[in-house]
Design a protein around this motif. Structure first.
Motif, mmCIF file in Angstrom:
data_model
loop_
_atom_site.group_PDB
_atom_site.id
_atom_site.type_symbol
_atom_site.label_atom_id
_atom_site.label_comp_id
_atom_site.label_asym_id
_atom_site.label_seq_id
_atom_site.Cartn_x
_atom_site.Cartn_y
_atom_site.Cartn_z
ATOM 1 N N LEU A 200 0.835 -1.206 0.000
ATOM 2 C CA LEU A 200 0.000 0.000 0.000
ATOM 3 C C LEU A 200 0.872 1.259 0.000
ATOM 4 N N HIS A 201 1.953 1.224 0.778
ATOM 5 C CA HIS A 201 2.869 2.370 0.845
ATOM 6 C C HIS A 201 3.558 2.582 -0.505
ATOM 7 N N ALA A 202 3.991 1.479 -1.119
ATOM 8 C CA ALA A 202 4.719 1.567 -2.394
ATOM 9 C C ALA A 202 3.824 2.070 -3.521
ATOM 10 N N GLN A 203 2.546 1.768 -3.418
ATOM 11 C CA GLN A 203 1.650 2.171 -4.504
ATOM 12 C C GLN A 203 1.057 3.568 -4.294
ATOM 13 N N SER A 204 1.166 4.079 -3.046
ATOM 14 C CA SER A 204 0.553 5.382 -2.798
ATOM 15 C C SER A 204 1.585 6.496 -2.595
ATOM 16 N N ILE A 205 2.619 6.249 -1.799
ATOM 17 C CA ILE A 205 3.567 7.309 -1.450
ATOM 18 C C ILE A 205 5.009 6.969 -1.844
ATOM 19 N N CYS A 206 5.441 5.791 -1.464
ATOM 20 C CA CYS A 206 6.842 5.413 -1.706
ATOM 21 C C CYS A 206 6.952 4.758 -3.084
ATOM 22 N N ARG A 207 6.539 5.527 -4.086
ATOM 23 C CA ARG A 207 6.534 4.999 -5.461
ATOM 24 C C ARG A 207 7.942 5.097 -6.054
ATOM 25 N N ALA A 208 8.053 4.761 -7.335
ATOM 26 C CA ALA A 208 9.373 4.843 -7.990
ATOM 27 C C ALA A 208 9.964 6.242 -7.769
ATOM 28 N N ARG A 209 9.088 7.264 -7.923
ATOM 29 C CA ARG A 209 9.489 8.623 -7.519
ATOM 30 C C ARG A 209 8.703 8.942 -6.262
ATOM 31 N N PRO A 210 9.314 8.757 -5.111
ATOM 32 C CA PRO A 210 8.559 8.838 -3.852
ATOM 33 C C PRO A 210 8.126 10.261 -3.488
ATOM 34 N N ASN A 211 6.993 10.341 -2.826
ATOM 35 C CA ASN A 211 6.476 11.613 -2.346
ATOM 36 C C ASN A 211 6.861 11.771 -0.870
ATOM 37 N N CYS A 212 8.142 11.964 -0.631
ATOM 38 C CA CYS A 212 8.652 11.956 0.750
ATOM 39 C C CYS A 212 8.057 13.079 1.603
ATOM 40 N N GLU A 213 7.688 14.180 0.969
ATOM 41 C CA GLU A 213 7.146 15.309 1.722
ATOM 42 C C GLU A 213 5.905 14.912 2.515
ATOM 43 N N SER A 214 5.126 13.969 1.986
ATOM 44 C CA SER A 214 3.891 13.602 2.683
ATOM 45 C C SER A 214 4.008 12.256 3.403
ATOM 46 N N CYS A 215 5.235 11.797 3.630
ATOM 47 C CA CYS A 215 5.435 10.484 4.258
ATOM 48 C C CYS A 215 5.726 10.631 5.754
ATOM 49 N N ASP A 216 4.979 9.916 6.571
ATOM 50 C CA ASP A 216 5.174 9.967 8.023
ATOM 51 C C ASP A 216 6.486 9.311 8.465
ATOM 52 N N LEU A 217 7.130 8.591 7.567
ATOM 53 C CA LEU A 217 8.381 7.917 7.927
ATOM 54 C C LEU A 217 9.603 8.771 7.594
ATOM 55 N N ARG A 218 9.345 9.954 7.059
ATOM 56 C CA ARG A 218 10.429 10.782 6.528
ATOM 57 C C ARG A 218 11.550 11.021 7.553
ATOM 58 N N ARG A 219 11.159 11.263 8.793
ATOM 59 C CA ARG A 219 12.147 11.603 9.818
ATOM 60 C C ARG A 219 13.163 10.468 10.025
ATOM 61 N N ASP A 220 12.690 9.238 9.876
ATOM 62 C CA ASP A 220 13.562 8.088 10.133
ATOM 63 C C ASP A 220 14.149 7.483 8.865
ATOM 64 N N CYS A 221 13.796 8.041 7.731
ATOM 65 C CA CYS A 221 14.203 7.425 6.467
ATOM 66 C C CYS A 221 15.512 8.024 5.957
ATOM 67 N N ARG A 222 16.344 7.178 5.427
ATOM 68 C CA ARG A 222 17.630 7.635 4.921
ATOM 69 C C ARG A 222 17.499 8.270 3.535
ATOM 70 N N PHE A 223 16.464 7.892 2.797
ATOM 71 C CA PHE A 223 16.366 8.283 1.390
ATOM 72 C C PHE A 223 16.283 9.796 1.151
ATOM 73 N N PRO A 224 15.426 10.523 1.876
ATOM 74 C CA PRO A 224 15.327 11.964 1.574
ATOM 75 C C PRO A 224 16.630 12.702 1.736
ATOM 76 N N ARG A 225 17.504 12.174 2.570
ATOM 77 C CA ARG A 225 18.786 12.861 2.782
ATOM 78 C C ARG A 225 19.843 12.445 1.760
ATOM 79 N N THR A 226 19.508 11.449 0.930
ATOM 80 C CA THR A 226 20.519 10.981 -0.032
ATOM 81 C C THR A 226 20.164 11.380 -1.457
ATOM 82 N N VAL A 227 19.041 12.129 -1.636
ATOM 83 C CA VAL A 227 18.693 12.578 -2.989
ATOM 84 C C VAL A 227 18.865 14.092 -3.102
#
Ligand code: SF4
Length: 227
Positions: A200-227
């Motif tokens: 559900l996450h992959a199909q709604s928010i964490c897609r191929a081009r993820p919508n990190c701005e609206s993701c509740d996991l952003r604070r703990d996720c490594r990805f937004p800081r590596t792009v």
């Protein structure tokens, strides 16, 4: 949590899994009336989305073809036509018939239920058209066994979150499955529910081009800081 990270240990997987599960309603995520229907659905959903597999299942239900005997004796061209909504209908028809024939040869679903998980998985993998992902979906959702479906969505999520210690744990199916099962053993996290939340996450928010701005996991996720 990250303070505790050390070589060979990834202590944040249970926490991240719980947070992800809190974001989605996964109740009744794999709708099926029988164990065999789960098995059919696991093949029909290969390379397509669930609504297409569900349409094929509805066609089989309309024709009263949701049992091993009724699938294995059906004329294959007609079976292909019935399951057309799921796509790749000729390939999937031969896989469904191989699955149904295997269940019958094994003595039915009750005989299969009696097998331990490793033996059942080995037997499933020997059936034409059943690979690791399909086998684990059947084990988890059809037989209620503690198996994680380490599909591409799961591997991408783990990789982006930085939850795996080694890239090898997210690069291929089997290392990822074993890693997650081992790390979550002894927790109360349901591996089927986690798979559902990841999809559900992959199909709604964490897609191929993820919508990190609206993701509740952003604070703990490594990805937004590596792009
Ligand atoms: S922050 Fe971005 S990359 Fe990380 S889980 Fe959320 S959507 Fe995916």
């Amino acid at each position: 949590m990250n303070r505790c990270r050390s070589v060979g240990v990834s202590p944040s997987l249970p926490g991240a899994s719980r947070r992800l599960l809190g974001m989605y309603d996964v109740d009744g995520w794999w709708p099926a009336r029988t164990r065999f229907e789960v098995m059919l659905g696991a093949i029909l959903v290969q390379n397509t989305r669930w609504p297409n597999a569900a349409a094929a299942l509805r066609a089989l239900r309309r024709e009263r073809r949701l049992t091993p005997a009724s699938i294995s004796t059906l004329e294959s061209a007609y079976l292909s036509e019935l399951i057309r909504p799921a796509g790749c209908q000729s390939v999937k028809a031969s896989r469904l018939q191989a699955l149904a024939a295997w269940v019958e040869r094994a003595g039915g679903l009750r005989s299969l239920e009696a097998l331990d998980t490793d033996r059942l998985r080995t037997e499933l993998l020997a059936v034409h058209g059943i690979g690791h992902e399909t086998a684990d979906a059947i084990l988890c959702f059809g037989f209620g066994r503690p198996r994680f479906v380490a599909d591409k969505y799961a591997r991408r999520w783990l990789d982006r979150m930085g939850l795996a210690v080694s890239p090898l744990q997210t690069r291929a199916y089997e290392p990822c499955r074993k890693f997650v099962e081992q790390r979550l053993r002894g927790t109360n996290i349901d591996l089927g529910e986690l798979h559902a939340a990841i999809v559900l996450h992959a199909q709604s928010i964490c897609r191929a081009r993820p919508n990190c701005e609206s993701c509740d996991l952003r604070r703990d996720c490594r990805f937004p800081r590596t792009v």
